[in-house]
Design a protein around this motif. Structure first.
Motif, PDB file in Angstrom:
ATOM      1  N   UNK A 218       0.777  -1.274   0.048  1.00  0.00           N
ATOM      2  CA  UNK A 218       0.041  -0.003   0.021  1.00  0.00           C
ATOM      3  C   UNK A 218       0.834   1.468  -0.077  1.00  0.00           C
ATOM      4  N   UNK A 219       2.047   1.365   0.453  1.00  0.00           N
ATOM      5  CA  UNK A 219       2.921   2.211   0.296  1.00  0.00           C
ATOM      6  C   UNK A 219       2.932   3.237  -0.899  1.00  0.00           C
ATOM      7  N   UNK A 220       2.695   4.501  -0.711  1.00  0.00           N
ATOM      8  CA  UNK A 220       2.696   5.417  -1.708  1.00  0.00           C
ATOM      9  C   UNK A 220       1.629   5.336  -2.936  1.00  0.00           C
ATOM     10  N   UNK A 221       0.695   4.475  -2.712  1.00  0.00           N
ATOM     11  CA  UNK A 221      -0.421   4.091  -3.507  1.00  0.00           C
ATOM     12  C   UNK A 221      -1.568   5.308  -2.980  1.00  0.00           C
ATOM     13  N   UNK A 222      -2.160   5.743  -4.150  1.00  0.00           N
ATOM     14  CA  UNK A 222      -3.333   6.903  -4.086  1.00  0.00           C
ATOM     15  C   UNK A 222      -4.634   6.091  -4.120  1.00  0.00           C
ATOM     16  N   UNK A 223      -5.499   6.827  -3.174  1.00  0.00           N
ATOM     17  CA  UNK A 223      -6.952   6.332  -3.016  1.00  0.00           C
ATOM     18  C   UNK A 223      -7.717   7.732  -3.001  1.00  0.00           C
ATOM     19  N   UNK A 224      -8.883   7.602  -3.798  1.00  0.00           N
ATOM     20  CA  UNK A 224     -10.045   8.362  -3.837  1.00  0.00           C
ATOM     21  C   UNK A 224     -11.427   7.917  -3.383  1.00  0.00           C
TER      22      UNK A 224
END
Length: 468
Positions: free
Chosen positions: A309-315
């Motif tokens: 999950x590190x540095x992944x983006x979510x909206x």
């Protein structure tokens, strides 16, 4: 870091109907029966959403309004009386919950006026909850039911006091100097603490044990597994919520039952659970113990997910009012949250959670996400196209159309039905969040295109194929 910024758009509410709360409440309150008063459309929705066939004899039913009812040609009272007598004879529930729908609002059915009369006839308590589609989010159906149920809780005996506002100040109770409340007072003399919010029994027991390990005794839950076991409420009783969407229940407990609300972050994720326990301990003037080790152990167990999950983006497009708590936890896990869409924001009830979100962003040195209330979905889609997030958490209405355009999504409704509260269930949250990310990685390894997963049904089949 800049402070939290709130925006408000004028978008429509693309969400489940709040009568879906029947799905989990009838299972939680084992001696209850839910009667949904609405049209055939409501019945079709419940049949499809709950997935329970009629021969399973679930503890809920539909009182279908027909043309004669809507045009006032039939007497609603007689029909409801007949149905309630039938339910009392066939199922003998300890409580009967009437769920009003949009139609009952439109034709102005006097459910509150009819309920006491029928209750006296069948000798079964009847609770009226107008959990209709006029609410902002489907989870507010539970809020409506619990607010109505709070009026039926027994009155606590022999205590006087006034209800505090959202964040009660630290109280000092009579005790020997220099000793903690838990050490100075036996459990029977401690201030009462009632937790409100429907959770599976196993999760409720976990949170109860966490507080008991700090020397805090839980007086009860709202709701309890049995209606007859509802906790006593009144002046001097402290209450604390476990869901962000229970603002109506919190208001009822403070204003009508004169309880004192403990404003705390919600126990979602190890960081939120620790902050929740610490806030309750602070109000009870107890020094928390072993929380550092407890939280560190959970984070250690989550390492295999955190690396993905590190540095992944979510909206977050907004659907179930859990968005603020989930976003805060995912930021702590190393993700970047571009936007938190939310259908409705009670800033007073979620004040502690909002402060915790801001604190988490500052500690993780990431930008504070924009918070958009009542988001316009067209505008959101334009922002998604511009930002290109790795994951979009959205409702069922938009998930497959976004997937068809190459945007990875996750159903927000899954977080509503999953066990996400407490220390030990943090792994379940990350399992849900990382599943589409892991599926994409597997597809790349197989040389398949992302667009193959055009629907969640295909995605599940691909998950099975990859597992083989």
């Amino acid at each position: 870091m800049s402070p939290l910024k709130f925006e408000c758009e004028t978008g429509n509410y693309h969400t489940f109907c709040p009568i879906s709360c029947v799905a989990w409440l009838y299972q939680k309150i084992s001696d209850s029966f839910f009667l949904v008063i609405g049209t055939k459309t409501c019945g079709y929705f419940l049949q499809n959403a709950l997935g329970v066939m009629i021969f399973a004899e679930p503890r809920y039913a539909m009182a279908e309004l027909e043309e004669g009812d809507i045009s006032a040609q039939l007497h609603d009272f007689d029909e409801l009386k007949r149905l309630c007598f039938q339910i009392q004879q066939d199922r003998n529930p300890s409580v009967l919950v009437w769920i009003g729908t949009c139609t009952t609002e439109i034709i102005k059915m006097d459910l509150e006026g009819m309920a006491p009369k029928i209750e006296a006839m069948i000798d079964v308590p009847i609770i009226v909850a107008r959990a209709n589609g006029l609410d902002y989010a489907f989870t507010q159906g539970e809020d409506t039911v619990l607010a109505a149920m709070a009026h039926r809780c027994p009155v606590v005996q022999g205590q006087k006091g006034e209800a505090s506002l959202a964040q009660p100040e630290r109280r000092s109770f009579a005790r020997p100097e220099g000793r903690r409340v838990a050490e100075a007072l036996p459990a029977s003399q401690q201030p009462s603490l009632v937790l409100f919010g429907s959770l599976p029994s196993s999760v409720a027991q976990q949170l109860t044990r966490e507080l008991e390990s700090q020397g805090i005794t839980i007086s009860g839950w709202l709701p309890e597994a049995r209606y007859e076991e509802l906790p006593e409420l009144g002046p001097g009783v402290f209450v604390c919520g476990v869901h962000p969407f229970l603002s109506r229940t919190a208001t009822t407990l403070m204003r009508r039952r004169k309880c004192q609300l403990i404003g705390a972050p919600f126990p979602i994720g190890p960081d939120g659970t620790r902050a929740w326990i610490e806030k309750i301990c602070q109000v009870f003037d107890i020094s928390p113990k072993n929380l550092d080790e407890r939280e560190s152990q959970i984070w250690e167990n989550l390492k295999d997910y955190l690396s993905l999950m590190k540095s992944k983006s979510v909206f977050f497009m907004g659907d179930n009012l859990l968005e603020i708590s989930l976003a805060r936890f995912l930021i702590r896990c190393g993700m970047i949250v571009y936007e938190i869409g939310i259908p409705y924001m009670d800033k007073r009830f979620q004040a502690s959670e909002l402060n915790f979100l801001e604190k988490t962003c500052n500690e993780m040195n990431v930008p504070i996400p924009r918070i958009v209330e009542k988001p316009d979905n067209w505008n959101q889609i334009q922002r998604i196209r511009a930002l290109q997030p790795d994951l979009v958490i959205t409702g069922l209405a938009h998930s497959n159309p976004l997937e068809a355009r190459g945007i990875t999504t996750k159903w927000s409704v899954e977080f509503t039905f999953a066990q996400i509260h407490g220390f030990t269930n943090a792994r379940d949250i990350l399992e849900l969040v990382t599943r589409p990310l892991r599926r994409n990685n597997h597809l790349k390894d197989l040389g398949w295109s992302k667009l193959v997963t055009g629907s969640h049904g295909c995605g599940d089949l691909l998950d099975q194929k990859v597992a083989q």
